[in-house]
Write an enzyme that holds these catalytic residues in place. Structure first.
Site, PDB file in Angstrom:
ATOM      1  N   SER A  40       1.093   7.992   1.803  1.00  0.00           N
ATOM      2  CA  SER A  40       1.834   7.902   0.549  1.00  0.00           C
ATOM      3  C   SER A  40       1.648   9.198  -0.221  1.00  0.00           C
ATOM      4  O   SER A  40       0.671   9.940   0.011  1.00  0.00           O
ATOM      5  CB  SER A  40       1.308   6.727  -0.291  1.00  0.00           C
ATOM      6  OG  SER A  40       1.803   6.765  -1.615  1.00  0.00           O
ATOM      7  N   TYR A  60      -5.706   1.737  -4.149  1.00  0.00           N
ATOM      8  CA  TYR A  60      -4.601   2.149  -3.271  1.00  0.00           C
ATOM      9  C   TYR A  60      -4.617   3.649  -3.037  1.00  0.00           C
ATOM     10  O   TYR A  60      -4.545   4.112  -1.891  1.00  0.00           O
ATOM     11  CB  TYR A  60      -3.274   1.715  -3.895  1.00  0.00           C
ATOM     12  CG  TYR A  60      -2.066   2.089  -3.071  1.00  0.00           C
ATOM     13  CD1 TYR A  60      -1.725   1.367  -1.933  1.00  0.00           C
ATOM     14  CD2 TYR A  60      -1.251   3.170  -3.438  1.00  0.00           C
ATOM     15  CE1 TYR A  60      -0.610   1.700  -1.177  1.00  0.00           C
ATOM     16  CE2 TYR A  60      -0.141   3.512  -2.686  1.00  0.00           C
ATOM     17  CZ  TYR A  60       0.180   2.777  -1.561  1.00  0.00           C
ATOM     18  OH  TYR A  60       1.277   3.112  -0.813  1.00  0.00           O
TER      19      TYR A  60
END
Length: 316
Positions: free
Chosen positions: A172, A185
Site C-alpha cells: 500500500s 495497518y
C-alpha cells in the site's frame, strides 16, 4: 581496487545507468507471457485479488485461488473458468500459519508447483491506537505480513530449483508514507514493503535472477476496506484500474508499482521539504475516512464512536 577508483567508477556507471533508464522510458517495453503458469492469488474472493485473478485467467494461466470466504472464492473460480482458465478454489484463513502450510501441501499435491505467487490478502482496522483491540493488531500483522512469509517459504523452493518464478507483494502507499488512525495497518504495510525489498536483494545475492519480484503500492482503493473515503485532489482508485496496473507491472517485471505515479513526487517532497511545508501539502489533499476513536480504562473500551476525520500528516 583503490577506493578512489571505485568511487569514480561508481560515478561513471551511475551516470550510464541513469541515461539508460531515461532512454528506456521511450522504448517499447517487452512483456512476458504468463500462459500456462500456475498462479496462486491470496484474498482472491473479492476486490483487487479477484480482478487480478481475472487478468491472469484472460491470459490462460492456471489459477489457484485462496480466500477465507467460501462463496466469494467459488464465484471467482467460476468466472475464471468462464474466461477459459483452469481454476482451483481453496478456503484458507491466511491469519493461521498451520492453515497456510496445510493448504500449500494440498496445492502442491493436487495442482502442482506454483510459479507466480500473489500475496494479496489484507485487512484493515480504521481506529486510533488505543481503540484498536490487541487481537485486531495481532490479526492485521498475521494477514498483512506474516502470511507472506509462510506462503513464500512454501512455494519459493520450487521456483529456486528451476530459477524461474515471480513473487508479488500487494502492499500500500501506507507502506511508504503514513496516515493517522491506521497505526497497525501502516506498520504492517511498511513491513510488507521491507519484505519485498529484502527478498529481492536476497534472490539477487543467491544468483536467482530468474525469479522476479513486484510490489504494489496504491493509495486508497474503492473496495470498502475503509468507510466513506474521500480525497480532495486525487480521485479514489477503482479496483479495476489497480488490477490492470498490477498486471502490467507483473508482465514487465516492474519491481515497485506505485499508483498513481504522482505519489513518487510526493514521497520525494516528504523527504526534502521542512515539516510545516509537508503539513501544508497534506492539507491540500485532505484525505477523509470514518474512524473509531476511543480510549481504554482498565481493559474496558469507552467512548468509542465512528466519525469522519480530516487529518493533517506530520513528520513528527
Amino acid at each position: 581496487m583503490n577506493l578512489l577508483l571505485e568511487v569514480l567508477w561508481l560515478l561513471v556507471t551511475t551516470i550510464y545507468f541513469c541515461l539508460e533508464a531515461f532512454v528506456k522510458l521511450f522504448a517499447p517495453v517487452k512483456r512476458k507471457s504468463v500462459r500456462g503458469e500456475t498462479v496462486l492469488v491470496t484474498g482472491a474472493g473479492h476486490g483487487i485479488g479477484r480482478l487480478t485473478a481475472y487478468e491472469f485467467a484472460k491470459r490462460q494461466s492456471k489459477l489457484v485461488l485462496w480466500d477465507i470466504n467460501k462463496h466469494g472464492i467459488e464465484e471467482t473460480a467460476e468466472e475464471c473458468r468462464k474466461l477459459g482458465a483452469e481454476a482451483y478454489a481453496f478456503v484458507v484463513d491466511c491469519s493461521k500459519r498451520e492453515k497456510i502450510y496445510s493448504a500449500a501441501e494440498k496445492v502442491k499435491s493436487q495442482v502442482g508447483d506454483v510459479s507466480i505467487l500473489v500475496n494479496n490478502a489484507g485487512i484493515v482496522v480504521a481506529a486510533d491506537l488505543m481503540a484498536t483491540e490487541d487481537h485486531e493488531i495481532t490479526k492485521i500483522f498475521e494477514v498483512n505480513i506474516l502470511a507472506h512469509f509462510w506462503t513464500t517459504k512454501e512455494f519459493l523452493p520450487a521456483m529456486m530449483s528451476i530459477n524461474h518464478g515471480h513473487i508479488v507483494t500487494v502492499a500500500s502507499a501506507c507502506g511508504l508514507s503514513t496516515l493517522p488512525f491506521l497505526v497497525s495497518y501502516c506498520s504492517s504495510k511498511f513491513a510488507a514493503v521491507g519484505f519485498h525489498k529484502t527478498l529481492t536483494q536476497e534472490l539477487a545475492a543467491l544468483g536467482k535472477d530468474g525469479i522476479k519480484t513486484s510490489c504494489l503500492c496504491p493509495v486508497i482503493v474503492n473496495t470498502g476496506f475503509v468507510k466513506n473515503p474521500s480525497q480532495r485532489l486525487l480521485p479514489l482508485l477503482e479496483p479495476e484500474h489497480v488490477a490492470n496496473t498490477l498486471m502490467e507491472g507483473i508482465l514487465t517485471n516492474q519491481k515497485m508499482i506505485i499508483v498513481p505515479p504522482i505519489l513518487n513526487v510526493l514521497l520525494m517532497l516528504e523527504r526534502l521539504l521542512p515539516e510545516r511545508a509537508i503539513a501544508g501539502v497534506s492539507r491540500l489533499f485532505e484525505v477523509k475516512f470514518d474512524v473509531a476513536v476511543g480510549c481504554k480504562d482498565k481493559g474496558k473500551q469507552v467512548g468509542t464512536l465512528s466519525i469522519v476525520i480530516s487529518y493533517t500528516k506530520s513528520n513528527s
